[in-house]
Design a protein around this motif. Structure first.
Motif, mmCIF file in Angstrom:
data_model
loop_
_atom_site.group_PDB
_atom_site.id
_atom_site.type_symbol
_atom_site.label_atom_id
_atom_site.label_comp_id
_atom_site.label_asym_id
_atom_site.label_seq_id
_atom_site.Cartn_x
_atom_site.Cartn_y
_atom_site.Cartn_z
ATOM 1 N N ASP A 102 36.925 52.251 38.817
ATOM 2 C CA ASP A 102 37.738 51.436 37.906
ATOM 3 C C ASP A 102 37.664 49.987 38.353
ATOM 4 O O ASP A 102 38.291 49.615 39.348
ATOM 5 C CB ASP A 102 39.183 51.927 37.921
ATOM 6 N N PRO A 103 36.924 49.129 37.647
ATOM 7 C CA PRO A 103 36.776 47.739 38.087
ATOM 8 C C PRO A 103 38.047 46.920 37.967
ATOM 9 O O PRO A 103 38.128 45.810 38.511
ATOM 10 C CB PRO A 103 35.672 47.200 37.162
ATOM 11 N N HIS A 104 39.048 47.420 37.253
ATOM 12 C CA HIS A 104 40.292 46.666 37.072
ATOM 13 C C HIS A 104 41.467 47.317 37.797
ATOM 14 O O HIS A 104 42.615 47.061 37.466
ATOM 15 C CB HIS A 104 40.609 46.536 35.584
ATOM 16 N N LYS A 105 41.149 48.143 38.762
ATOM 17 C CA LYS A 105 42.206 48.868 39.478
ATOM 18 C C LYS A 105 43.221 47.928 40.101
ATOM 19 O O LYS A 105 44.426 48.122 40.000
ATOM 20 C CB LYS A 105 41.580 49.753 40.568
ATOM 21 N N TRP A 106 42.741 46.894 40.770
ATOM 22 C CA TRP A 106 43.664 46.004 41.489
ATOM 23 C C TRP A 106 44.157 44.859 40.619
ATOM 24 O O TRP A 106 45.254 44.371 40.823
ATOM 25 C CB TRP A 106 42.991 45.480 42.753
ATOM 26 N N SER A 107 43.364 44.445 39.639
ATOM 27 C CA SER A 107 43.810 43.340 38.788
ATOM 28 C C SER A 107 44.936 43.771 37.871
ATOM 29 O O SER A 107 45.742 42.961 37.442
ATOM 30 C CB SER A 107 42.641 42.812 37.948
ATOM 31 N N ASN A 108 45.001 45.080 37.560
ATOM 32 C CA ASN A 108 46.044 45.579 36.668
ATOM 33 C C ASN A 108 47.255 46.114 37.413
ATOM 34 O O ASN A 108 48.234 46.502 36.802
ATOM 35 C CB ASN A 108 45.490 46.704 35.784
ATOM 36 N N THR A 109 47.176 46.163 38.728
ATOM 37 C CA THR A 109 48.263 46.758 39.503
ATOM 38 C C THR A 109 48.817 45.738 40.486
ATOM 39 O O THR A 109 48.091 45.243 41.331
ATOM 40 C CB THR A 109 47.776 47.986 40.286
#
Length: 830
Positions: free
Chosen positions: A708-715
């Motif tokens: 998931d390339p947006h794992k940290w940007s969304n959390t």
């Protein structure tokens, strides 16, 4: 993944084994293997030995036997014999591990994510595993470690405390966590997870959890009342912190290969070679011992070695350790030819598996012969298949904490926001058999996850305890689970499958399809971005008007056919086949633009020559150390640390956003030393690639499934400092570390009493209107009476009805009194 857990203890039953002497047989007369109940997984009595069988979704099985610190030589001998019997029963394919209390391997610890609990005594001394919902408990657990947590029962006294560790006072209906003033955030979080685990598995989710920050006890007066009631007044000074590190027992010598055999009753150890080793040194007619620098001893059993040599492999290893004067805690691994562990292969300069195929492709080309599987249990164990998956399936989804039957038309469709129970029924030798899979979505709430486990117990009881229960973590489904859905297993990243609920609309959805036939295929939703693609696989891109079936250059005809099957289930729209490199512009527009993805040729190989390995590099304990992470996934990347990924052709250093510069520097030095000293003679100029969290290239993410390339940007992770006013850290579904001022110290006062079977159902003896009025008046809120007494309506907290504020005070007073009286009653005999 499945874990089966057996305990070795003294019991009056006969035990005979034709491979042991009469003297040993007499000693083992009282030895028995007893299954450990699931709610006690992770609990180990120091006076006993255990056997743990781990069955993964891949083509592998591992047998661990755990040796307690105070277990007898007889129990240890019995465990070794039972391991040999179990290994033979499973066809000799599992890797055997010997684990010693306090020195467990990372692989063993990885099975128990929330930590290990060492309990005093053993079955022979009258101690038994706790039962679910049993509250007559009084114990103090000393918690150590930030990643691999261990909790040891210690004397229930302030003298057991120290400033650097965390302690859990478990009194049955309440668990009080005391954080040493010198403990760090990660340690506190892991302790909270352990407390939650005890609450959910041993108390059916009904125990209360409260947290006290050492050095700031005044902020938690109610909790301190409980602590002092049990432990007495807190002394002014506690012991200083103790180190979490286990002394390194490695002998710092080179990797050596030995031929070990008996010569007229004498053990002969003959050195064959030292690093770098080559695979041709291993002869199929013999058994060998590989000494990994004294840190571990590995035994390799050739297929044509004598039966006596293969069955005595573990004892040979122990004799070798004794002859070399290595510590008794030295790790031991025993493996058969063709079933070598990844670490063992890494110690050789090159390694090639005979008849190498991807996964279980050898048996995927034809239909399973059910009678053959039943007649040869070792074959069923090797392929992780109890039958050909043609039995009956029934599926429930957890809704409002209760099981709701799923429409058979939706079987095989699992949503990451839900939890499911899947009951598989089949017949063996004319008798009905059951497997109960507990599938838990990545985004399901903690209440739903707890409810799925609770409801599984209810179904198990309905079938008189016959079902085999298997907990399935989203994304790591075992092979048989895939097979029962006949190639139509689809895993949605989020959302819910509940009827009447509309999931958030998406412009495009991308599914990664893996598998070659109906027995091993699944589709996993990944982020609809170009970076999610991989040349090895088939992908389905679903839009509002059209669906694209994308074939990577590395996929084969069987995979393409299964992609068509999945596409028929997922979409009724027009489907367009797209070959890699021939994509239309609309395809890239739907993915948000064309971009790079995992397309390197090495990803097209069915199986890399060396499996990738992931290591954590951290100085959180005060000393820089590297720890291997087994069976890794993206969630194992810790933002507080530096991670080292070894893919053989390069080394990646993944830098977490909250890691320290010192860790990065030490990780680089360690990576260089890792290459320079690698026993396989690695090229010291192997590229070392730095990767920052959130900016991972496809050459890195390609080694992780469903990245998931947006794992940290969304959390946004909650990293509020603990102990401060109005804040703290929170484990998933767990309590804050420090309850805000003027709030009750337990999570929910109703938890101290039996919960209603449904969240909307009022408690016995209370009308619906009364329950509603209490809720609306604020009785369910965490309020202190001082906030309500002698206050004007304008001074009352939000949500409190000024006409019914006395109800809040009365209920809170009665609840506090009941809770405290319960504690006093519980401890009156101690």
């Amino acid at each position: 993944m499945s874990v089966f857990y057996l305990q070795i203890s003294y019991k009056q039953i006969p035990c005979y084994n034709r491979f042991i002497t009469k003297k040993t047989t007499k000693k083992l007369f009282k030895m028995q293997m007893d299954p450990v109940p699931p709610q006690a997984f992770g609990n180990f009595f120091e006076g006993d030995c255990y056997i743990v069988l781990y069955v993964s979704s891949r083509q592998s099985a591992d047998i661990h036997y755990w040796v307690g610190r105070t277990s007898s030589q007889d129990e240890q001998g019995a465990a070794a014999i039972y391991v040999t019997q179990l290994d033979e029963y499973l066809g000799g394919s599992p890797v055997q591990y010997r684990e010693v209390q306090g020195y467990e391997s990372p692989r063993f610890r990885s099975y128990f994510k929330n930590g290990l609990i060492y309990k005093k005594g053993g079955v022979a001394s009258g101690f038994n595993h706790v039962e679910t919902n049993a509250y007559n408990v009084l114990r103090l657990l000393h918690v150590k470690g930030r990643k691999d947590v261990t909790a040891t029962e210690v004397e229930v006294s302030w003298s057991s405390f120290n400033k650097g560790d965390i302690f859990l006072l478990d009194i049955g209906k309440a668990i009080v966590q005391w954080n040493g003033p010198q403990s760090n955030r990660r340690e506190k979080l892991k302790a909270v997870l352990l407390a939650q685990d005890i609450r959910d598995r041993e108390r059916g989710g009904r125990a209360q959890i409260g947290v006290v920050e050492g050095g700031d006890e005044r902020s938690s007066p109610e909790l301190m009342k409980v602590l002092t009631t049990v432990l007495g007044p807190k002394p002014s000074q506690l012991k200083e912190a103790t180190s979490d590190d286990v002394p390194d027992s490695a002998q710092k010598n080179s990797v050596r290969l030995y031929h070990v055999y008996d010569n007229s009753g004498n053990l002969v150890i003959q050195e064959v070679a030292k690093q770098p080793l080559t695979q041709d040194l291993l002869k199929t007619s013999d058994c060998f011992i590989l000494d990994n620098k004294g840190s571990s001893v590995m035994v390799w059993k050739g297929k044509k070695a004598s039966k006596e040599e293969r069955q005595g492999a573990m004892n040979r290893a122990l004799s070798y350790i004794k002859a070399k004067k290595y510590p008794a805690s030295t790790t031991v691994e025993v493996m058969a030819e063709g079933a070598e562990s990844a670490i063992f292969k890494h110690l050789f300069k090159s390694w090639t598996d005979k008849d190498q195929t991807q996964g279980l492709a050898k048996v995927d080309n034809g239909k399973f012969d059910v009678m053959e599987l039943h007649a040869r249990p070792e074959l069923a164990a090797q392929y992780r298949m109890v039958d050909d998956a043609s039995g009956d399936v029934k599926v429930w989804r957890i809704e409002n904490l209760e099981p709701a039957e799923v429409d058979p038309k939706s079987y095989g469709q699992f949503y990451g926001g839900d939890c499911y129970l899947v009951l598989y029924s089949y017949k063996r030798a004319g008798q009905q058999q059951y497997i109960l899979y507990i599938w838990q979505g990545r985004h399901a709430t903690s209440d739903e996850i707890a409810a799925s486990a609770f409801q599984a117990v209810s179904i198990d009881q309905k079938y008189n305890g016959a079902p085999v229960q298997v907990r399935v973590v989203m994304g790591k489904e075992p092979r048989h689970f895939l097979a029962i859905f006949k190639g139509k297993l689809i895993i949605f990243e989020g959302g819910t499958g509940r009827p009447g609920v509309v999931n958030p609309a998406k412009d495009a959805r991308l599914f990664q399809v893996r598998g070659t036939n109906e027995l091993n295929t699944k589709a996993t939703e990944v982020v609809a971005r170009a970076a999610s693609l991989s040349s090895n696989d088939v992908f389905l891109l679903k839009t509002d008007n059209i669906s694209y079936l994308w074939y990577g250059k590395g996929c084969n005809g069987d995979e393409r056919e299964m992609g068509k099957v999945i596409s028929d289930v997922l979409s009724r729209h027009e489907k367009r086949v797209v070959m890699e490199g021939q994509e239309p512009a609309e395809f890239w527009i739907a993915l948000g633009g064309k971009g790079s993805y995992a397309s390197d040729r090495r990803f097209e190989r069915e199986e890399p020559l060396h499996s990738p390995r992931l290591f954590e590099c951290s100085n959180q304990t005060g000393r820089f150390k590297i720890t291997e992470v087994d069976d890794f996934a993206q969630c194992d990347l810790d933002e507080d640390d530096v991670m080292l990924l070894d893919t053989w052709e390069e080394l990646f250093l993944w830098i977490g956003n909250s890691s320290y510069e010192y860790e990065t520097k030490e990780a680089l030095n360690s990576a260089r030393d890792y290459l320079r000293t690698h026993p396989a003679g690695r090229d010291p100029d192997t590229p070392i690639i730095f990767v920052k969290q959130g900016y991972e290239p496809p050459t890195f993410t390609g080694w992780f499934n469903a990245w998931d390339p947006h794992k940290w940007s969304n959390t946004k992770l909650n990293k509020t400092p603990v102990g401060g006013g109005g804040g703290g850290y929170r484990a998933p579904g767990g309590p804050l570390t420090s309850p805000p001022p003027n709030k009750a110290y337990f999570q929910d006062e109703t938890d101290f009493f039996p919960r209603p079977s449904s969240p909307t159902r009022p408690q016995s003896g209370m009308s619906s209107s009364s329950a509603s009025s209490l809720s609306s008046s604020g009785a369910g809120k965490f309020l202190d009476p001082e906030l309500l007494v002698n206050k004007t309506p304008d001074e009352l907290p939000d949500g409190v009805d000024p006409t019914r504020k006395e109800v809040c005070v009365q209920i809170k007073y009665k609840w506090y009194k009941s809770a405290f009286d319960h504690c006093l009653k519980l401890f009156s005999g101690h």
